[in-house]
Design an enzyme around this catalytic site. Structure first.
Site, PDB file in Angstrom:
ATOM      1  N   ARG A  57      23.958  43.134  13.459  1.00  0.00           N
ATOM      2  CA  ARG A  57      23.331  43.448  12.176  1.00  0.00           C
ATOM      3  C   ARG A  57      22.094  42.621  11.867  1.00  0.00           C
ATOM      4  O   ARG A  57      21.043  43.163  11.518  1.00  0.00           O
ATOM      5  CB  ARG A  57      24.310  43.218  11.007  1.00  0.00           C
ATOM      6  CG  ARG A  57      25.192  44.368  10.675  1.00  0.00           C
ATOM      7  CD  ARG A  57      26.553  43.832  10.280  1.00  0.00           C
ATOM      8  NE  ARG A  57      27.126  43.192  11.426  1.00  0.00           N
ATOM      9  CZ  ARG A  57      27.813  43.850  12.365  1.00  0.00           C
ATOM     10  NH1 ARG A  57      28.073  45.104  12.218  1.00  0.00           N
ATOM     11  NH2 ARG A  57      28.275  43.236  13.444  1.00  0.00           N
ATOM     12  N   THR A  58      22.226  41.304  11.957  1.00  0.00           N
ATOM     13  CA  THR A  58      21.120  40.453  11.509  1.00  0.00           C
ATOM     14  C   THR A  58      19.915  40.655  12.423  1.00  0.00           C
ATOM     15  O   THR A  58      18.791  40.851  11.957  1.00  0.00           O
ATOM     16  CB  THR A  58      21.572  38.975  11.504  1.00  0.00           C
ATOM     17  OG1 THR A  58      22.846  38.902  10.866  1.00  0.00           O
ATOM     18  CG2 THR A  58      20.584  38.100  10.780  1.00  0.00           C
ATOM     19  N   LYS A  86      16.595  25.685  30.840  1.00  0.00           N
ATOM     20  CA  LYS A  86      15.921  24.664  31.662  1.00  0.00           C
ATOM     21  C   LYS A  86      15.826  23.348  30.903  1.00  0.00           C
ATOM     22  O   LYS A  86      15.118  22.435  31.332  1.00  0.00           O
ATOM     23  CB  LYS A  86      14.520  25.147  32.034  1.00  0.00           C
ATOM     24  CG  LYS A  86      14.488  26.421  32.855  1.00  0.00           C
ATOM     25  CD  LYS A  86      13.030  26.819  33.105  1.00  0.00           C
ATOM     26  CE  LYS A  86      12.932  28.185  33.761  1.00  0.00           C
ATOM     27  NZ  LYS A  86      11.540  28.652  33.802  1.00  0.00           N
ATOM     28  N   ARG A 107      18.561  32.562  14.917  1.00  0.00           N
ATOM     29  CA  ARG A 107      19.995  32.227  14.809  1.00  0.00           C
ATOM     30  C   ARG A 107      20.294  31.203  15.888  1.00  0.00           C
ATOM     31  O   ARG A 107      19.871  31.370  17.038  1.00  0.00           O
ATOM     32  CB  ARG A 107      20.868  33.476  14.990  1.00  0.00           C
ATOM     33  CG  ARG A 107      22.353  33.131  15.123  1.00  0.00           C
ATOM     34  CD  ARG A 107      23.235  34.356  15.078  1.00  0.00           C
ATOM     35  NE  ARG A 107      23.255  34.935  13.736  1.00  0.00           N
ATOM     36  CZ  ARG A 107      24.043  35.970  13.384  1.00  0.00           C
ATOM     37  NH1 ARG A 107      24.850  36.527  14.285  1.00  0.00           N
ATOM     38  NH2 ARG A 107      24.000  36.434  12.162  1.00  0.00           N
ATOM     39  N   HIS A 135      23.975  31.201   6.044  1.00  0.00           N
ATOM     40  CA  HIS A 135      23.423  32.491   6.455  1.00  0.00           C
ATOM     41  C   HIS A 135      22.776  33.057   5.188  1.00  0.00           C
ATOM     42  O   HIS A 135      23.299  33.966   4.550  1.00  0.00           O
ATOM     43  CB  HIS A 135      24.553  33.387   6.958  1.00  0.00           C
ATOM     44  CG  HIS A 135      24.126  34.592   7.739  1.00  0.00           C
ATOM     45  ND1 HIS A 135      22.837  35.087   7.724  1.00  0.00           N
ATOM     46  CD2 HIS A 135      24.823  35.421   8.571  1.00  0.00           C
ATOM     47  CE1 HIS A 135      22.771  36.158   8.500  1.00  0.00           C
ATOM     48  NE2 HIS A 135      23.958  36.375   9.034  1.00  0.00           N
TER      49      HIS A 135
END
Ligand code: CP
Length: 335
Positions: A57-58, A86, A107, A135
């Site tokens: 969704r986000t 890396k 995120r 959030h």
């Protein structure tokens, strides 16, 4: 707050006027979110959409919201194919990726990492969820949805009774939402969770200091009685040290047709930030509730587009130019 050029990292940044202003812009975005109109106001702009943890969704709604404003999206959603494997630091990634983008959504699995990224970014950064911390954009779309669901019942937020259920320890959406609800002192909140997964005490204190009535319970059937809204959540398996530990709490609070009809008031609205965990051993909202008109979970997810469009429009300072660069759509899809 001044949204123009701002990072959106925490709901702590907002006051009630900010939230109301954002929601009024989100209302203006609705014809674009529902594809009645298109706009090219962000033509040429690039969103860096960086998702270092799983998301549907986000990630997709941020990308779609940017596309619907006419902008382009560049995604980093597979950590294993990025230079993070890396050993690249968050700060170097921020310096580099902000040179390739006009705004970044990120995120990250670690609480606080999005703030670190923002400290080194040359463009505005929007928190798409950092660990179990916050959030903020989910909480904004949740509050937007609560307002709309109540409006549909000729109500507003005054004297709202809401049960917030599930993994309240690790669930970042409920941490942010509880802070936003604290703008409305006459709300009553029942926090229902297993004892081990209860809401952090600083957030409970935050709500109580703001004047909210807060009751803490581990009794699901009692907690969901006599409320206007149930906001339930998934056990955040990814935050536990082992899957076995998470399994101890799954399936404790299943909301289904039978439980709803036995324990809830008939008009109780059901929300969930999603994804709902539909595995039989979890199943916090059963499919048998999908035909109940009070199940708001899909309207809630849809609202993410308008709210995220509003955030982009305000941060990139194009709110007043949207109409002048808009047109009717050439296609028709019935939703
Ligand atoms: N609500 C939410 O954050 O969903 P995703 O994990 O799919 O983005």
């Amino acid at each position: 707050m001044n949204f123009i050029g701002a990072n959106i990292l925490s709901v702590d940044q907002f006051n009630l006027d900010d939230v109301n202003t954002l929601f009024s812009v989100a209302e203006k975005m609705q014809p674009y979110a529902t594809r009645e109109k298109v706009t090219k106001v962000l033509d040429g702009a690039i969103l860096g959409n960086i998702f270092l943890e799983s998301s549907t969704r986000t990630r997709v709604s941020f990308g779609s919201a940017f596309n619907l404003l006419g902008g382009h999206v560049r995604e980093t959603s597979d950590v294993s194919s990025s230079a993070f494997v890396k050993g690249e630091s968050v700060r170097d990634a921020a310096r580099i990726l902000s040179g390739y983008s006009d705004v970044i959504c990120i995120r990250h699995p670690k609480s606080g990492s999005v703030n670190e990224f923002a400290d080194f970014s040359r463009v505005p950064v929007i928190n798409g969820g950092d660990g179990s911390n916050e959030h903020p954009t989910q909480a904004l779309l949740d509050l937007f949805t609560i307002k709309k669901e109540l409006e549909n019942k000729n109500r507003d937020l005054s004297k709202l009774r809401i049960a917030i259920v599930g993994d309240l320890l690790f669930g970042r959406t409920v941490h942010s939402l509880c802070k936003l609800l604290s703008f409305y002192p006459n709300i009553s909140v029942v926090l229902v969770s297993p004892d081990r997964l209860s809401m952090p005490t600083d957030i409970v204190e935050y709500m109580r200091s703001a004047g909210l009535s807060v009751c803490i319970s581990n009794n699901f059937n009692e907690g969901i009685k006599n409320v206007d809204i149930i906001y339930t959540t998934r056990i955040q398996e990814e935050r536990f040290e082992t899957k076995e530990q998470a399994a101890l709490y799954r399936g404790k609070f299943i909301l289904n047709k039978d439980i709803y009809s036995k324990h809830c008031a008939p008009e109780t609205v059901v929300m969930h930030p999603l994804p709902r965990d539909s595995r039989p051993e979890a199943n916090e909202i059963d499919f048998d509730l999908d035909s109940n008109p009070n199940l708001a979970i899909f309207r809630q997810a849809d609202n993410g587009i308008a709210v995220r469009m509003a955030i982009f429009a305000m941060v990139l300072d194009v709110v007043n130019q949207i109409e002048t660069s808009s047109a009717k759509v050439n296609w028709h899809v019935s939703r």
